[in-house]
Scaffold this motif. Structure first.
Motif, PDB file in Angstrom:
ATOM      1  N   PRO A   5      -6.923  22.200   9.565  1.00  0.00           N
ATOM      2  CA  PRO A   5      -6.532  21.250   8.515  1.00  0.00           C
ATOM      3  C   PRO A   5      -5.023  21.096   8.478  1.00  0.00           C
ATOM      4  N   PRO A   6      -4.558  19.941   8.024  1.00  0.00           N
ATOM      5  CA  PRO A   6      -3.109  19.776   7.892  1.00  0.00           C
ATOM      6  C   PRO A   6      -2.585  20.775   6.865  1.00  0.00           C
ATOM      7  N   GLU A   7      -1.356  21.206   7.049  1.00  0.00           N
ATOM      8  CA  GLU A   7      -0.807  22.206   6.138  1.00  0.00           C
ATOM      9  C   GLU A   7      -0.775  21.710   4.707  1.00  0.00           C
ATOM     10  N   LYS A   8      -0.325  20.509   4.493  1.00  0.00           N
ATOM     11  CA  LYS A   8      -0.333  19.912   3.158  1.00  0.00           C
ATOM     12  C   LYS A   8      -0.101  18.419   3.288  1.00  0.00           C
ATOM     13  N   PHE A   9      -0.462  17.713   2.261  1.00  0.00           N
ATOM     14  CA  PHE A   9      -0.234  16.268   2.245  1.00  0.00           C
ATOM     15  C   PHE A   9       1.262  16.032   2.198  1.00  0.00           C
ATOM     16  N   PRO A  10       1.778  15.124   3.037  1.00  0.00           N
ATOM     17  CA  PRO A  10       3.229  14.876   3.008  1.00  0.00           C
ATOM     18  C   PRO A  10       3.667  14.353   1.648  1.00  0.00           C
ATOM     19  N   SER A  11       4.761  14.922   1.163  1.00  0.00           N
ATOM     20  CA  SER A  11       5.223  14.528  -0.168  1.00  0.00           C
ATOM     21  C   SER A  11       6.073  13.269  -0.136  1.00  0.00           C
ATOM     22  N   THR A  12       6.535  12.891   1.051  1.00  0.00           N
ATOM     23  CA  THR A  12       7.282  11.638   1.164  1.00  0.00           C
ATOM     24  C   THR A  12       6.746  10.862   2.352  1.00  0.00           C
ATOM     25  N   GLN A  13       6.749   9.576   2.195  1.00  0.00           N
ATOM     26  CA  GLN A  13       6.311   8.714   3.277  1.00  0.00           C
ATOM     27  C   GLN A  13       6.960   7.352   3.066  1.00  0.00           C
ATOM     28  N   ALA A  14       7.598   6.866   4.092  1.00  0.00           N
ATOM     29  CA  ALA A  14       8.256   5.558   4.053  1.00  0.00           C
ATOM     30  C   ALA A  14       9.186   5.436   2.846  1.00  0.00           C
ATOM     31  N   GLY A  15       9.911   6.524   2.561  1.00  0.00           N
ATOM     32  CA  GLY A  15      10.893   6.482   1.486  1.00  0.00           C
ATOM     33  C   GLY A  15      10.324   6.626   0.094  1.00  0.00           C
ATOM     34  N   LYS A  16       9.009   6.791  -0.043  1.00  0.00           N
ATOM     35  CA  LYS A  16       8.401   6.941  -1.362  1.00  0.00           C
ATOM     36  C   LYS A  16       8.061   8.404  -1.584  1.00  0.00           C
ATOM     37  N   THR A  17       8.298   8.883  -2.774  1.00  0.00           N
ATOM     38  CA  THR A  17       7.975  10.258  -3.092  1.00  0.00           C
ATOM     39  C   THR A  17       6.703  10.300  -3.916  1.00  0.00           C
ATOM     40  N   PHE A  18       5.713  11.054  -3.415  1.00  0.00           N
ATOM     41  CA  PHE A  18       4.460  11.214  -4.142  1.00  0.00           C
ATOM     42  C   PHE A  18       4.489  12.474  -5.003  1.00  0.00           C
ATOM     43  N   GLY A  19       5.390  13.410  -4.675  1.00  0.00           N
ATOM     44  CA  GLY A  19       5.401  14.676  -5.383  1.00  0.00           C
ATOM     45  C   GLY A  19       4.092  15.395  -5.123  1.00  0.00           C
ATOM     46  N   LYS A  20       3.505  15.946  -6.163  1.00  0.00           N
ATOM     47  CA  LYS A  20       2.241  16.656  -6.014  1.00  0.00           C
ATOM     48  C   LYS A  20       1.062  15.713  -6.159  1.00  0.00           C
ATOM     49  N   ARG A  21       1.316  14.474  -6.477  1.00  0.00           N
ATOM     50  CA  ARG A  21       0.246  13.513  -6.698  1.00  0.00           C
ATOM     51  C   ARG A  21      -0.202  12.893  -5.384  1.00  0.00           C
ATOM     52  N   CYS A  22      -1.469  13.042  -5.075  1.00  0.00           N
ATOM     53  CA  CYS A  22      -2.036  12.452  -3.866  1.00  0.00           C
ATOM     54  C   CYS A  22      -2.525  11.044  -4.196  1.00  0.00           C
ATOM     55  N   PRO A  23      -2.251  10.058  -3.346  1.00  0.00           N
ATOM     56  CA  PRO A  23      -2.666   8.686  -3.632  1.00  0.00           C
ATOM     57  C   PRO A  23      -4.145   8.409  -3.349  1.00  0.00           C
ATOM     58  N   MET A  24      -4.883   9.400  -2.837  1.00  0.00           N
ATOM     59  CA  MET A  24      -6.269   9.153  -2.442  1.00  0.00           C
ATOM     60  C   MET A  24      -7.138   8.571  -3.551  1.00  0.00           C
ATOM     61  N   PRO A  25      -7.070   9.056  -4.792  1.00  0.00           N
ATOM     62  CA  PRO A  25      -7.904   8.428  -5.835  1.00  0.00           C
ATOM     63  C   PRO A  25      -7.617   6.934  -6.012  1.00  0.00           C
ATOM     64  N   GLU A  26      -6.363   6.549  -5.906  1.00  0.00           N
ATOM     65  CA  GLU A  26      -6.012   5.127  -6.035  1.00  0.00           C
ATOM     66  C   GLU A  26      -6.506   4.331  -4.827  1.00  0.00           C
ATOM     67  N   ILE A  27      -6.414   4.931  -3.646  1.00  0.00           N
ATOM     68  CA  ILE A  27      -6.903   4.273  -2.439  1.00  0.00           C
ATOM     69  C   ILE A  27      -8.411   4.083  -2.531  1.00  0.00           C
ATOM     70  N   ALA A  28      -9.098   5.133  -2.974  1.00  0.00           N
ATOM     71  CA  ALA A  28     -10.557   5.058  -3.110  1.00  0.00           C
ATOM     72  C   ALA A  28     -10.954   3.992  -4.125  1.00  0.00           C
ATOM     73  N   GLN A  29     -10.177   3.838  -5.166  1.00  0.00           N
ATOM     74  CA  GLN A  29     -10.462   2.814  -6.167  1.00  0.00           C
ATOM     75  C   GLN A  29     -10.346   1.411  -5.548  1.00  0.00           C
ATOM     76  N   LEU A  30      -9.365   1.230  -4.675  1.00  0.00           N
ATOM     77  CA  LEU A  30      -9.146  -0.079  -4.056  1.00  0.00           C
ATOM     78  C   LEU A  30     -10.178  -0.423  -2.991  1.00  0.00           C
ATOM     79  N   ILE A  31     -10.492   0.536  -2.116  1.00  0.00           N
ATOM     80  CA  ILE A  31     -11.330   0.204  -0.965  1.00  0.00           C
ATOM     81  C   ILE A  31     -12.576   1.071  -0.848  1.00  0.00           C
ATOM     82  N   GLY A  32     -12.826   1.916  -1.832  1.00  0.00           N
ATOM     83  CA  GLY A  32     -13.968   2.818  -1.766  1.00  0.00           C
ATOM     84  C   GLY A  32     -15.279   2.131  -2.096  1.00  0.00           C
ATOM     85  N   GLY A  33     -16.336   2.882  -1.961  1.00  0.00           N
ATOM     86  CA  GLY A  33     -17.662   2.362  -2.259  1.00  0.00           C
ATOM     87  C   GLY A  33     -18.375   1.907  -1.008  1.00  0.00           C
ATOM     88  N   LYS A  34     -19.605   1.541  -1.176  1.00  0.00           N
ATOM     89  CA  LYS A  34     -20.460   1.193  -0.046  1.00  0.00           C
ATOM     90  C   LYS A  34     -20.083  -0.130   0.610  1.00  0.00           C
TER      91      LYS A  34
END
Length: 122
Positions: A5-34
């Motif tokens: 497994p990856p050591e940890k989710f990157p806290s910065t990407q493309a100049g944006k700081t996520f901190g400890k917050r993972c964007p996966m729930p927001e991504i799942a809300q946008l494109i998740g589901g069947k």
């Protein structure tokens, strides 16, 4: 095959700081589901479609569910809807630039699927 497994989710990407917050729930809300990914795949790789064409391409989806999913994708800026003032009315759905930015993700998922199926066949 056990992948590390990856050591940890990157806290910065493309100049944006996520901190400890993972964007996966927001991504799942946008494109998740069947259905959303299937609808987006059709619009991204096959281009603009009318409602009936989409319904035929997305096997098993009901008219009510397709309407609901298209409205959600439109609200989130992933699909644009154009209504033509004709009789009968013609409505076309198109992937937006925001949705087209997911093209690499679809290619990566396809490559992953191929790899998994090749390993299972071995």
């Amino acid at each position: 095959m056990n992948a590390e497994p990856p050591e940890k989710f990157p806290s910065t990407q493309a100049g944006k700081t996520f901190g400890k917050r993972c964007p996966m729930p927001e991504i799942a809300q946008l494109i998740g589901g069947k259905w959303k990914l299937i609808i987006l795949q059709v619009l991204i790789f096959q281009g603009t479609k009318r409602f009936g064409e989409l319904k035929r391409e997305v096997e098993g989806i009901t008219q009510t569910m397709l309407t609901s999913q298209l409205r959600a994708l439109e609200k989130d800026g992933l699909v644009s809807r154009e209504i033509f003032p004709e009789v009968p009315p013609r409505v076309e759905y198109t992937a937006t630039a925001k949705a087209l930015a997911l093209t690499d993700m679809f290619h990566a998922m396809h490559a992953w699927w191929v790899l998994q199926n090749n390993e299972q066949a071995s």
